[in-house]
Each structure stands twice: as C-alpha cells, then as structure tokens.
Design a protein around this motif. Structure first.
Motif, short mmCIF file in Angstrom:
data_model
loop_
_atom_site.label_atom_id
_atom_site.label_comp_id
_atom_site.label_asym_id
_atom_site.label_seq_id
_atom_site.Cartn_x
_atom_site.Cartn_y
_atom_site.Cartn_z
N LYS A 3 -13.78 22.23 17.16
CA LYS A 3 -13.75 24.18 16.85
C LYS A 3 -12.26 24.62 16.38
CE LYS A 3 -16.05 26.58 19.48
NZ LYS A 3 -16.50 27.67 20.36
N ILE A 4 -11.83 25.53 15.94
CA ILE A 4 -10.69 25.95 15.31
C ILE A 4 -10.33 27.44 16.09
CG2 ILE A 4 -9.19 26.37 13.48
CD1 ILE A 4 -10.57 24.56 12.11
N LEU A 5 -9.38 27.45 16.57
CA LEU A 5 -9.32 28.51 16.87
C LEU A 5 -7.83 29.12 16.10
CD1 LEU A 5 -9.02 31.09 19.01
CD2 LEU A 5 -7.38 29.91 20.26
N VAL A 6 -8.13 30.66 15.12
CA VAL A 6 -7.32 31.31 14.81
C VAL A 6 -6.63 32.42 15.33
CG1 VAL A 6 -6.36 32.61 12.72
CG2 VAL A 6 -8.18 30.21 12.15
N ILE A 7 -5.30 32.70 15.60
CA ILE A 7 -4.72 33.70 16.59
C ILE A 7 -3.43 34.51 14.88
CG2 ILE A 7 -3.09 34.60 18.08
CD1 ILE A 7 -4.03 31.64 19.87
N GLY A 8 -4.16 35.97 15.38
CA GLY A 8 -3.10 36.17 14.18
C GLY A 8 -4.51 37.92 13.43
N SER A 9 -3.86 38.28 12.74
CA SER A 9 -4.17 39.65 11.84
C SER A 9 -5.41 39.87 11.83
CB SER A 9 -2.73 39.68 11.38
OG SER A 9 -2.88 38.88 10.05
N GLY A 38 -9.53 41.58 5.35
CA GLY A 38 -8.13 41.25 4.92
C GLY A 38 -7.36 41.07 6.60
N GLY A 39 -6.35 40.71 5.78
CA GLY A 39 -5.39 40.27 7.73
C GLY A 39 -5.50 38.28 6.93
N LYS A 40 -4.24 38.02 7.36
CA LYS A 40 -3.77 36.95 7.48
C LYS A 40 -4.36 35.91 8.22
CE LYS A 40 -0.55 35.29 5.51
NZ LYS A 40 -0.88 34.56 4.18
N GLY A 41 -5.19 36.14 9.15
CA GLY A 41 -5.58 35.36 10.73
C GLY A 41 -7.57 35.64 9.87
N ALA A 42 -7.92 36.74 10.04
CA ALA A 42 -9.42 36.76 9.35
C ALA A 42 -9.84 35.78 8.10
CB ALA A 42 -9.10 38.57 9.70
N ASN A 43 -8.73 36.12 7.08
CA ASN A 43 -8.30 35.54 6.07
C ASN A 43 -8.54 33.99 6.20
OD1 ASN A 43 -8.76 37.70 4.37
ND2 ASN A 43 -5.62 37.30 4.11
N GLN A 44 -8.11 33.58 7.21
CA GLN A 44 -7.92 32.34 7.21
C GLN A 44 -9.40 31.69 7.90
OE1 GLN A 44 -4.13 31.21 9.24
NE2 GLN A 44 -3.34 31.92 7.42
N ALA A 45 -9.95 32.63 9.14
CA ALA A 45 -10.88 32.95 10.06
C ALA A 45 -11.91 32.23 8.90
CB ALA A 45 -10.93 33.24 11.05
N VAL A 135 -5.07 25.14 16.20
CA VAL A 135 -4.88 26.55 16.65
C VAL A 135 -4.34 27.23 15.67
CG1 VAL A 135 -3.52 28.30 18.12
CG2 VAL A 135 -5.24 26.64 19.22
N ILE A 136 -4.41 27.71 14.70
CA ILE A 136 -3.40 28.52 13.51
C ILE A 136 -3.10 29.64 13.72
CG2 ILE A 136 -3.99 29.04 11.30
CD1 ILE A 136 -6.09 27.63 11.24
N LEU A 137 -1.63 29.62 13.47
CA LEU A 137 -0.90 30.46 13.47
C LEU A 137 -0.06 31.68 12.26
CD1 LEU A 137 0.90 29.67 17.00
CD2 LEU A 137 -1.13 30.91 16.74
N GLN A 138 -0.09 32.45 11.95
CA GLN A 138 1.03 33.36 11.19
C GLN A 138 1.73 34.54 11.90
OE1 GLN A 138 -1.90 34.86 11.31
NE2 GLN A 138 -3.03 32.29 11.36
N ASN A 139 1.76 34.92 10.90
CA ASN A 139 3.71 35.60 10.98
C ASN A 139 2.80 37.16 11.10
OD1 ASN A 139 5.71 34.25 12.25
ND2 ASN A 139 6.36 33.49 9.87
N GLU A 140 1.77 37.77 10.89
CA GLU A 140 1.31 39.30 11.05
C GLU A 140 0.92 39.68 12.31
OE1 GLU A 140 -0.27 39.52 6.38
OE2 GLU A 140 -1.40 39.65 8.21
N ILE A 141 1.83 38.49 13.82
CA ILE A 141 1.27 38.78 14.96
C ILE A 141 3.04 38.74 15.19
CG2 ILE A 141 -0.87 38.75 14.98
CD1 ILE A 141 -0.47 36.71 16.52
N PRO A 142 3.76 39.08 16.55
CA PRO A 142 4.48 39.53 17.55
C PRO A 142 5.07 38.33 17.14
CG PRO A 142 3.68 40.97 18.54
CD PRO A 142 2.66 40.40 17.77
N TYR A 162 0.95 26.20 12.06
CA TYR A 162 2.34 27.27 11.93
C TYR A 162 1.96 27.91 10.37
CZ TYR A 162 5.69 30.60 12.77
OH TYR A 162 6.71 31.82 12.19
N ASN A 163 1.42 29.36 9.44
CA ASN A 163 1.23 29.33 8.88
C ASN A 163 2.55 30.28 8.57
OD1 ASN A 163 -0.20 31.22 6.42
ND2 ASN A 163 1.31 29.54 5.58
N PRO A 164 3.86 29.92 8.16
CA PRO A 164 4.94 31.09 8.56
C PRO A 164 4.42 32.00 6.96
CG PRO A 164 5.95 29.32 7.77
CD PRO A 164 4.48 28.98 7.84
#
Length: 293
Positions: A3-9, A38-45, A135-142, A162-164
């Motif tokens: 399982k993958i966890l996306v934490i993001g927008s 959209g949102g980079k997090g939701a997109n990647q999920a 875990v996948i992260l992007q920069n649209e959260i703090p 980490y997708n910066p």
C-alpha cells in the motif's frame, strides 16, 4: 498488495482555455472554462489507483461543494479517503489553470491544504504509518509538515518519494532522509543552483530522478548517467503529466521494478495522460497503458 500513502493537496482545478494571456489592463475573451478535480496529492493518488495500485489519500478539504466533489471523485477512482479531513475554517483549495496552445500556467490558492499540519497528520494517521510501503509528498502543503513526515518515515524505515513541486530550495536539506527526489528540470536547477542537472543526479545516484519533459527522465545508476526516453504523443493538455509520472513511478517501485523499468513505465503513463483534458481525467487506466505501444 503493498500500500502507498499520499500525503498532500486536494483541490478543484478551474481551467480556462484561451489563445494568449491578456496584457496589463487588457480584457480578453476565453474560449472555454472547465472544472476538474486536482491538487498534486490527489492527482498522484488517482494516478496510482487507475493503474490498479492500492493507495490512501491523507489531506484536507473545505466543508463545501468543492470538498464533496473532491471526495466523491477520489472514491470513484478507488482511492481510500478515510484520512481525508474536512476543515471548518477555510474552503477547499483551488488551482486556476490557463491553458494556452496545449501548455499551461497555474495559480494556486491553498485553502484547506494549509490545514495539513504536523498535528493534523499525526491525528489522521493514528499510529498506522507502518502499514505503508511508501509515502509520497509534494510541496502544496506546509513545508514544516513535509519535514515532519520525512523524519517520521526515516525513524520507521519507510521509503519516501518526495516530489518537490512547486520548487522549494529547502528540498536539498532532505536528501539524507528521502528515498527518491523527483523534480523536473527547472525545479532541479532551482534546488541545486550550483550544479548542472547532470552533476546533480551524479551526486545523488539512484535517488535523484529528474523529469525532462519530451526528453524523458535522467538519473545516475551509480556507474553512469541513464536517460530513459519519453514516448512521442500529440499533447492536448499537459496538466497533471508530472503527477501521473510520480504516481506511476511510485507504483512501479513498490512492485519491485528497477529505476529504469519504473521510469519507462511512468514515462508511458505520463505520455498517455497529456492526450486528454484534465489532470485526473486524462490519467490512463492499467488497461489503456498495457494497450499503448
């Protein structure tokens, strides 16, 4: 299944199609206005789920119609939304996309995505971080949340992609603690301004994966530079191509593929994604990917 966890927008994209941007003080007519999730997090999920991956989305939306739309769309795409919170103090994030000649310019209003704090993440995870392979992260959260999650994953021995994006120069500070950093060429130059892209990937073998658009993907395998070519297609809308790449790449990695194999798989998914309008609507299913040559 891993399982993958996306934490993001998570957000709603308002896409305006026009021939050119207006000059200062000028008013022009646009050809069309469309609303997409959209949102980079939701997109990647969504990219992962449409390729038959198992993925949970951790983020925050507003208590509004846009938030309901985001949740319904994620669920329809087989993304688990149990960790998608609702803010009572702000609205769902929005992205305002100007689509000009099959290319885009984007303005983001974070809204509830700014509520994805360290405390929020800890509450939503409820001690279940160990359930995930990556875990996948992007920069649209703090930014503070990014650093917190990376440290948590490091302690727990969990891989981090980490997708910066949008670019953050502080991303370089996390190289010791992330498994993969996946900037595009422009972001890479902003994060490592003293290095060329080739020098940067050489300094971080098998870790720094740089997307080059039509030129494919560049990384260093510890012995030599490896450039994985892109798939030539006719682009309709490039929005979400990078997110499609990241989701597909992450899925291929947890499935045990090599970096070259994962990059090729992700390049194919990204190529297919730009042949349709909308970040998430354009993302391919596993059946479409397997049929594409």
């Amino acid at each position: 299944m891993k399982k993958i966890l996306v934490i993001g927008s998570s957000s709603v994209d308002l896409t305006i199609e026009l021939d050119r941007m207006p000059a200062q003080g000028e008013t022009i007519k646009a050809a069309d206005l469309e609303l997409f999730c959209g949102g980079k997090g939701a997109n990647q999920a969504v990219a992962i789920a449409r390729l038959d991956g198992s993925v949970d989305m951790l983020g925050c939306v507003g208590n509004d119609g846009h938030g309901e739309l985001v949740r319904e769309n994620l669920t329809a795409n087989q993304v688990n939304t149990e960790k998608l919170g609702v803010s009572s103090i702000t609205s769902t994030g929005t992205a305002h996309i100007f689509l000009i000649n099959q290319d885009n310019r984007i303005i983001i209003i974070p809204g509830a995505n700014n509520e994805v704090t360290s405390e929020f993440v800890e509450q939503q995870l409820a001690g279940r971080l160990s359930e995930y392979s990556l875990v996948i992260l992007q920069n649209e959260i703090p930014s503070e949340t990014i650093h917190y999650i990376v440290n948590c994953c490091k302690k727990a021995g969990i891989s981090v992609l980490y997708n910066p994006a949008p670019a953050d120069v502080e991303a370089a500070q996390l190289m010791d603690n992330v498994t993969f950093l996946t900037p595009n060429e422009t972001e890479c130059q902003q994060i490592f301004p003293e290095l060329t892209v080739e020098e940067a990937v050489t300094n971080y073998p098998n870790q720094l994966i740089v997307t080059l658009g039509e030129k494919g993907v560049l990384f260093h395998d510890g012995k030599e530079l490896r450039q994985v070519p892109a798939y030539p297609v006719t682009a309709v809308d490039t929005t979400g191509a990078g997110d499609t790449f990241n989701g597909a790449f992450a899925l291929a990695i947890v499935q045990g593929k090599s970096l070259a194999e994962a990059s090729q798989f992700a390049n194919k998914a990204a190529a297919l994604s730009v042949t349709k309008k909308g970040a998430q609507q354009g993302m391919p299913t596993i059946q479409e990917l397997e049929a594409f040559s």
